[in-house]
Motif scaffolding. Structure first.
Motif, PDB file in Angstrom:
ATOM      1  N   ILE A   1       0.908  -1.195   0.137  1.00 25.58           N
ATOM      2  CA  ILE A   1      -0.099  -0.041  -0.110  1.00 25.58           C
ATOM      3  C   ILE A   1       0.828   1.339   0.000  1.00 25.58           C
ATOM      4  N   TYR A   2       1.894   1.256   0.839  1.00 26.96           N
ATOM      5  CA  TYR A   2       2.863   2.276   0.828  1.00 26.96           C
ATOM      6  C   TYR A   2       3.317   2.541  -0.547  1.00 26.96           C
ATOM      7  N   ILE A   3       3.829   1.703  -1.233  1.00 24.90           N
ATOM      8  CA  ILE A   3       4.704   1.804  -2.545  1.00 24.90           C
ATOM      9  C   ILE A   3       3.592   1.958  -3.676  1.00 24.90           C
ATOM     10  N   PHE A   4       2.576   1.433  -3.663  1.00 19.72           N
ATOM     11  CA  PHE A   4       1.538   1.740  -4.606  1.00 19.72           C
ATOM     12  C   PHE A   4       0.892   3.146  -4.460  1.00 19.72           C
ATOM     13  N   GLY A   5       0.673   3.372  -3.167  1.00 18.55           N
ATOM     14  CA  GLY A   5       0.443   4.762  -2.954  1.00 18.55           C
ATOM     15  C   GLY A   5       1.113   5.933  -3.430  1.00 18.55           C
ATOM     16  N   PHE A   6       2.423   5.741  -3.174  1.00 12.46           N
ATOM     17  CA  PHE A   6       3.586   6.756  -3.729  1.00 12.46           C
ATOM     18  C   PHE A   6       3.461   6.857  -5.240  1.00 12.46           C
ATOM     19  N   SER A   7       3.348   5.635  -5.840  1.00 15.32           N
ATOM     20  CA  SER A   7       3.549   5.319  -7.067  1.00 15.32           C
ATOM     21  C   SER A   7       2.013   6.141  -7.831  1.00 15.32           C
ATOM     22  N   LEU A   8       1.001   5.841  -7.358  1.00 15.04           N
ATOM     23  CA  LEU A   8      -0.178   6.462  -7.777  1.00 15.04           C
ATOM     24  C   LEU A   8      -0.063   7.881  -7.792  1.00 15.04           C
ATOM     25  N   ILE A   9       0.367   8.484  -6.826  1.00 11.90           N
ATOM     26  CA  ILE A   9       0.661  10.045  -6.838  1.00 11.90           C
ATOM     27  C   ILE A   9       1.454  10.388  -7.619  1.00 11.90           C
ATOM     28  N   LEU A  10       2.833   9.684  -8.119  1.00 14.62           N
ATOM     29  CA  LEU A  10       3.767  10.169  -9.148  1.00 14.62           C
ATOM     30  C   LEU A  10       3.204   9.923 -10.338  1.00 14.62           C
ATOM     31  N   LEU A  11       2.531   8.814 -10.676  1.00 13.61           N
ATOM     32  CA  LEU A  11       2.159   8.755 -11.840  1.00 13.61           C
ATOM     33  C   LEU A  11       0.882   9.792 -12.209  1.00 13.61           C
ATOM     34  N   LEU A  12       0.100  10.119 -11.292  1.00 13.93           N
ATOM     35  CA  LEU A  12      -0.862  11.081 -11.517  1.00 13.93           C
ATOM     36  C   LEU A  12      -0.286  12.443 -11.875  1.00 13.93           C
ATOM     37  N   GLY A  13       0.813  12.791 -10.982  1.00 10.20           N
ATOM     38  CA  GLY A  13       1.537  14.050 -11.217  1.00 10.20           C
ATOM     39  C   GLY A  13       1.979  14.092 -12.595  1.00 10.20           C
ATOM     40  N   ILE A  14       3.036  13.197 -13.175  1.00  6.89           N
ATOM     41  CA  ILE A  14       3.637  13.106 -14.238  1.00  6.89           C
ATOM     42  C   ILE A  14       2.640  13.226 -15.346  1.00  6.89           C
ATOM     43  N   THR A  15       1.427  12.258 -15.354  1.00  8.90           N
ATOM     44  CA  THR A  15       0.457  12.458 -16.419  1.00  8.90           C
ATOM     45  C   THR A  15      -0.418  13.767 -16.464  1.00  8.90           C
ATOM     46  N   VAL A  16      -0.647  14.292 -15.535  1.00  5.32           N
ATOM     47  CA  VAL A  16      -1.192  15.599 -15.340  1.00  5.32           C
ATOM     48  C   VAL A  16      -0.493  16.582 -15.943  1.00  5.32           C
ATOM     49  N   VAL A  17       0.668  17.059 -15.511  1.00  5.56           N
ATOM     50  CA  VAL A  17       1.546  17.696 -16.151  1.00  5.56           C
ATOM     51  C   VAL A  17       1.796  17.499 -17.558  1.00  5.56           C
ATOM     52  N   THR A  18       1.993  16.260 -17.883  1.00  8.82           N
ATOM     53  CA  THR A  18       2.146  16.146 -19.289  1.00  8.82           C
ATOM     54  C   THR A  18       1.091  16.649 -20.277  1.00  8.82           C
ATOM     55  N   VAL A  19      -0.103  16.111 -19.921  1.00  5.54           N
ATOM     56  CA  VAL A  19      -1.154  16.650 -20.646  1.00  5.54           C
ATOM     57  C   VAL A  19      -1.452  17.948 -20.422  1.00  5.54           C
ATOM     58  N   TYR A  20      -1.024  18.629 -19.550  1.00  2.76           N
ATOM     59  CA  TYR A  20      -1.300  20.174 -19.379  1.00  2.76           C
ATOM     60  C   TYR A  20      -0.306  20.727 -20.306  1.00  2.76           C
ATOM     61  N   PHE A  21       0.811  20.253 -20.116  1.00  2.00           N
ATOM     62  CA  PHE A  21       1.803  20.889 -21.320  1.00  2.00           C
ATOM     63  C   PHE A  21       1.486  20.800 -22.698  1.00  2.00           C
ATOM     64  N   VAL A  22       1.124  19.431 -23.160  1.00  2.90           N
ATOM     65  CA  VAL A  22       0.712  19.168 -24.463  1.00  2.90           C
ATOM     66  C   VAL A  22      -0.312  20.174 -24.789  1.00  2.90           C
ATOM     67  N   VAL A  23      -1.389  20.444 -24.069  1.00  4.17           N
ATOM     68  CA  VAL A  23      -2.558  21.201 -24.542  1.00  4.17           C
ATOM     69  C   VAL A  23      -1.928  22.617 -24.340  1.00  4.17           C
ATOM     70  N   LYS A  24      -1.413  22.964 -23.339  1.00  9.10           N
ATOM     71  CA  LYS A  24      -1.242  24.490 -23.333  1.00  9.10           C
ATOM     72  C   LYS A  24      -0.436  24.999 -24.220  1.00  9.10           C
ATOM     73  N   TYR A  25       0.925  24.151 -24.578  1.00 11.29           N
ATOM     74  CA  TYR A  25       2.015  24.555 -25.402  1.00 11.29           C
ATOM     75  C   TYR A  25       1.681  23.986 -26.815  1.00 11.29           C
ATOM     76  N   ARG A  26       0.698  23.633 -27.506  1.00 13.40           N
ATOM     77  CA  ARG A  26       0.254  23.269 -28.772  1.00 13.40           C
ATOM     78  C   ARG A  26       0.699  24.067 -29.813  1.00 13.40           C
ATOM     79  N   ARG A  27       1.221  23.566 -30.992  1.00 15.15           N
ATOM     80  CA  ARG A  27       1.522  24.247 -31.893  1.00 15.15           C
ATOM     81  C   ARG A  27       0.775  25.192 -32.507  1.00 15.15           C
ATOM     82  N   SER A  28      -0.616  24.884 -32.482  1.00 15.68           N
ATOM     83  CA  SER A  28      -1.230  25.951 -33.299  1.00 15.68           C
ATOM     84  C   SER A  28      -1.726  27.246 -32.544  1.00 15.68           C
TER      85      SER A  28
END
Lengths: 403, 541
Positions: free
Chosen positions: A17-44
């Protein structure tokens, strides 16, 4: 995964639970930031980048040091809880588990053998792990325990069940064609049920004659399996001719009850050729007439007659035959036992296919040299049963012929 | 641009020999790269079919489409083909050969004939592996790990399969030697170590592992054959041997091997993300050094496959610690890729979509690895389908998606044709969804306690197994669509110019497809870094 209320499962689950919990937070963080950057800094919207930054020592140091600290806590937590899986509480019941292709055998301190692991509730159980052939692994998901059984090496796991119930045991280390079927269970019994289970079901599975032979130490000079010892072997004597010396005169006789009784009560009356007169006489005070009859019956092969079928069935179960051979006629890894006493089989012998009737001789060979006469359509994978005594082999053959 | 047949363009039209011999005896790194690519994709499709058959078998408990022996042989052959014939050579041998010399401004690798020899080693290994399936005592059934004593006892054709793997090991070693030498000796004027594309850094790290670790595999596989043929007894406890020794020997190669498999994939992603953000890679030196760090630290963690094997508790303490250390360079890479996107100009072309999918999948694979690296939690997860799911997240979700990204990124360069983007995006979406459904379900059923390598299972595991199997069908549709689209692109795609993506590395400064010897008469002189996009304009197509 439901959290379980037993010490080993809790040790493992807390780390998970400790490891999966931390992993889930990290994964969410990475994914949210990536999607945010990809949408915000789109070439159009940004035809050219608005920064040409090459890096940042500060940021890179932070995301090097911070993960190091996080994973080191995971490492340490994982290690300390692992230690809990290895340290056995006081008062553990020791059961020996032997894995073989493709079944489990559990042996209790009193010599009792079972194909399921019966244990009392609320007592720590230490399972000693052995293998007779290849690697297997003793895995009980409910207790989160797993350890390989390695040929030539002793290993162990422990667990303690707070509630009665049945828990699956799997083989987790790949071991060939029967790997997925190498399952059994831990049967956790309440104190009352366990006390009842401790009572043997039958007074003794061992024939009285054999018990006497063993108790009197006969077997230290006379083997049961045909190997020559200080005295002649007791293997398959009934009806056999024997050269003996009576009054310095050599003559041949056929082994019968009378001869055997005399040989026990007064060994030097008729000496078997080639052996020295050193066996002590056993009088009525040592072996009473009843026991003498039991021994003779056993040696003449009569003792088994009544008891054999059930003994054979139990041996089949204990030795894992049913892991591959079904009893209901369904085809598995190996031919079914159903009707095996009444059928003919096609076997390969010396490169030729022949059809034979299944009889005692065939079954004996099939048990001791299983891959010599291979039944058509099956693989040469059965281990030899040569570690069993001739009596046990006979009991199994008798049982099989009645199927 | 007029459309001319592919065989009349670039290096396809220039060869000292004509016809098929022009390929089979060619020492041109691009032709060898194309031959690798063709073989790898073929073997990949074969192994995918086996994988789909395995998933179909698992749709219900009991024998569904095959019995246990067939199942065991199928997962063994699936593993051997995927590991030794597909993933290990996928990016280094195919795209390494195609791209590496051009990216450093060289006309070929250092030892072109050795390069051809390693392709032949690959082919011999592949042929032996295929013969092993259909000859002797039947297809090998040991799993790709060949664990003793089972592998020394089984009557199936293990000797042949092991010999095939040995030949593939030679192929890998020779490629490694070639790449290390090429990177050291053949860089163009101005191509300092600080200007190497990260793809080159990862190939360099990979090549060192190939050279240093693969001999261990060779020795181990030879020992299996000695054990089987002569009964050497090295791994037989009854004769003073030790079955656990085998596991150490095997993983001393096979753990570093997973970094052979993933590092070049990370290199591909490090090329694609800056290109499609038009922005320098964030933390160049951290990316370069972390590649070397992964190669180094990755060589010291082999026994984390053996926590449940009976190995000593002290060894578990050490290897668990080292395993967590090796997680750090991978984490740095992920953070730097994401930071590269910041204030960029992001174009979601097919290579970029695959690269972003790589980051997501690889993050899940890496984070799942933490639970396997910790001693207590590994005891439960070890040898369950969680491990199978985790491995596929890193090797398929990671390396596989990096390979797809590389196909979409570099195929236009080496064929001079652009595939159509719309089907490529739909195929990507199917792959991404199908992949995650399949392997997330597999991880979940592993946490429930389903052991791996089971053709049959208890009813309580069925729901998640059905989900995984259905996911594999989505995955299959995505793969078909992607390969058909790429094939159509090669045959009748729009011709492209030198630089369709606006990339800054050297391969995009020469024609597509490149000519023999790559750079015309004058050797290139490098005056700027690999991710300097100022003044770089993408060609219309």
């Amino acid at each position: 995964m439901n959290q379980l209320n037993n010490p080993t499962a809790q040790a493992v689950d807390n780390v998970l639970i400790y490891i999966f919990g931390f992993s889930l937070i990290l994964l969410l963080g990475i994914t949210v930031v990536t999607v945010y950057f990809v949408v915000k800094y789109r070439r159009s919207k940004y035809p050219e980048p608005t920064s040409q930054v090459h890096g940042s020592w500060l940021l890179e140091t932070i995301w090097t040091v911070l993960p190091i600290l996080i994973v080191l806590t995971m490492f340490w937590y994982g290690w300390t809880n692992y230690v809990g899986l290895r340290e056995i509480p006081e008062g553990a019941l020791e059961v020996k588990a032997t894995a073989r292709m493709w079944s489990w055998q559990f042996e209790y301190p009193d010599g009792r053998k079972e194909s399921k692991l019966y244990v009392p509730v609320n007592q720590p159980i230490k399972v000693l792990l052995f293998s007779t052939d290849v690697l297997h692994s003793f895995f009980v998901p409910a207790f989160r325990i797993k350890r390989d059984t390695v040929p030539g090496m002793e290993s162990y796991v422990w667990f303690q069940a707070p509630e009665p119930g049945s828990y699956d045991i799997f083989c987790a280390e790949y071991c060939g064609v029967g790997h997925a079927d190498m399952t059994t269970s831990v049967e956790v019994l309440s104190e009352a049920d366990y006390a009842q289970w401790l009572q043997p079901l039958e007074p003794s599975a061992t024939p009285r004659g054999l018990v006497v032979l063993d108790e009197q130490g006969c077997l230290s000079c006379h083997s049961l399996d045909g190997t020559d010892g200080i005295g002649p072997s007791l293997f398959e004597m009934a009806g056999q001719p024997r050269q003996v010396t009576i009054n310095r005169e050599s003559k041949e006789l056929i082994i019968d009850e009378e001869y055997l009784k005399l040989a026990i009560r007064d060994p030097e009356a008729e000496m078997v050729d080639g052996y020295n007169p050193m066996m002590p006489p056993y009088d009525e005070a040592t072996i009473n007439n009843e026991d003498l009859q039991a021994v003779v019956n056993y040696l003449m092969g009569k003792a088994e007659a009544a008891k054999t079928p059930s003994a054979g069935a139990q041996l089949m179960d204990e030795n894992g035959c049913l892991g591959c051979h079904s009893t209901d006629g369904s085809d598995g890894i190996a031919p079914s036992f159903k009707g095996i006493g009444q059928r003919e089989v096609t076997i390969e012998r010396d490169g030729k296919e022949i059809t034979v009737k299944i009889d005692v001789e065939y079954l004996r060979r099939a048990l001791l040299k299983p891959n010599a006469d291979l039944v058509k359509g099956y693989s040469p994978i059965m281990p030899s049963a040569d570690y069993l005594s001739p009596e046990e082999i006979d009991a199994m053959i008798q049982h099989l012929l009645q199927q | 641009m007029t459309k001319i047949a592919l065989k009349n363009t670039g290096f396809y039209s220039e060869s000292p020999r004509s016809g098929i011999l022009g390929w089979l005896l060619s020492t041109d790194h691009k032709r060898i790269g194309i031959m690798y690519l063709f073989c790898i994709v073929t073997m990949f499709l074969v192994a995918v079919c086996l994988g789909l058959a395995l998933r179909l078998e698992l749709i219900a408990p009991g024998p569904t489409i095959m019995g246990p022996q067939t199942y065991n042989a199928t997962f063994t052959v699936h593993g051997i083909i995927m590991i030794f014939l597909v993933i290990i050579p996928s990016i280094p041998a195919a795209f390494g050969n195609l791209v590496l010399p051009i990216q450093i401004g060289a006309r070929d690798v250092s030892f072109p004939k050795l390069n051809l020899l390693s392709w032949y080693c690959y082919i011999i290994g592949a042929v032996l592996a295929v013969i092993a399936i259909f000859s002797g005592g039947g297809a090998p059934d040991t799993g790709w790990t060949f664990y003793v004593p089972f592998s020394t006892q089984t009557t199936t054709n293990v000797n042949m399969a092991v010999t095939g793997a040995l030949m593939l090991g030679f192929s890998s070693m020779l490629t490694g030697i070639n790449f290390v030498t090429t990177i050291h000796r053949l860089r163009a004027e101005g191509m300092g170590w600080g200007r190497l594309p990260i793809f080159i850094w990862t190939l360099y790290s990979t090549a060192w592992i190939q050279v240093l670790a693969t001999p261990m595999l060779g020795i181990t596989l030879i020992l299996i054959v000695l054990e089987r043929v002569f009964g050497a007894g090295l791994f037989d406890a009854a004769r003073g041997g030790d079955p656990i020794l085998y596991q150490h020997l095997f993983w001393i190669y096979s753990h570093p091997a997973v970094y052979i498999m993933i590092l070049p994939g990370m290199g591909v992603i490090s090329e694609i993300i800056p290109t499609f953000s038009r922005k320098p890679l964030f933390g160049y030196w951290a990316m370069a050094i972390s590649s070397l760090a992964i190669a180094f630290a990755g060589s010291l963690v082999w026994a984390h496959h053996m926590y449940a094997s009976g190995m000593s508790d002290f060894a578990i303490l050490i290897f668990s610690f080292l395993t967590f250390i090796v997680a750090i360079p991978s984490a740095i890479k992920i953070f730097n890729w994401v930071s590269t996107l910041y204030k960029g100009s992001i174009q979601l072309a097919p290579p970029m979509l695959h690269a972003l999918a790589f980051i997501f999948n690889f993050a899940i694979g890496g984070l799942g690895g933490l639970a396997l690296g910790a001693a207590a939690s590994d005891i439960h997860l070890h040898d369950t389908t969680f491990v199978v799911g985790h491995f596929h997240y890193t090797m398929f979700g990671g390396t596989g998606f990096a390979f797809f990204a590389a196909l979409h990124y570099w195929l236009p360069k080496f064929t001079g044709r652009m595939y159509s983007h719309k089907p490529a995006v739909i195929a990507w979406a199917l792959l991404f969804v199908g992949f995650n459904v399949t392997y997330m379900a597999m991880q979940a059923v592993g946490i429930q306690g389903m052991p791996r390598r089971y053709y049959d299972y208890l009813p309580e595991f069925q729901t998640l197994n059905v989900v995984a199997t259905v996911g594999s069908w989505v995955l299959a549709v995505g793969l078909i669509m992607m390969f058909v689209n790429l094939w159509n692109g090669i045959r009748k795609g729009t011709p492209v110019g030198k630089n369709p993506w606006g990339s800054a590395t050297l391969e995009w400064s020469i024609p597509s497809p490149p000519p023999l010897e790559n750079f015309g008469e004058k050797d290139p002189v490098v005056t700027k870094g690999p991710y300097d996009y100022k003044g770089v304009i993408a060609d219309e197509y």
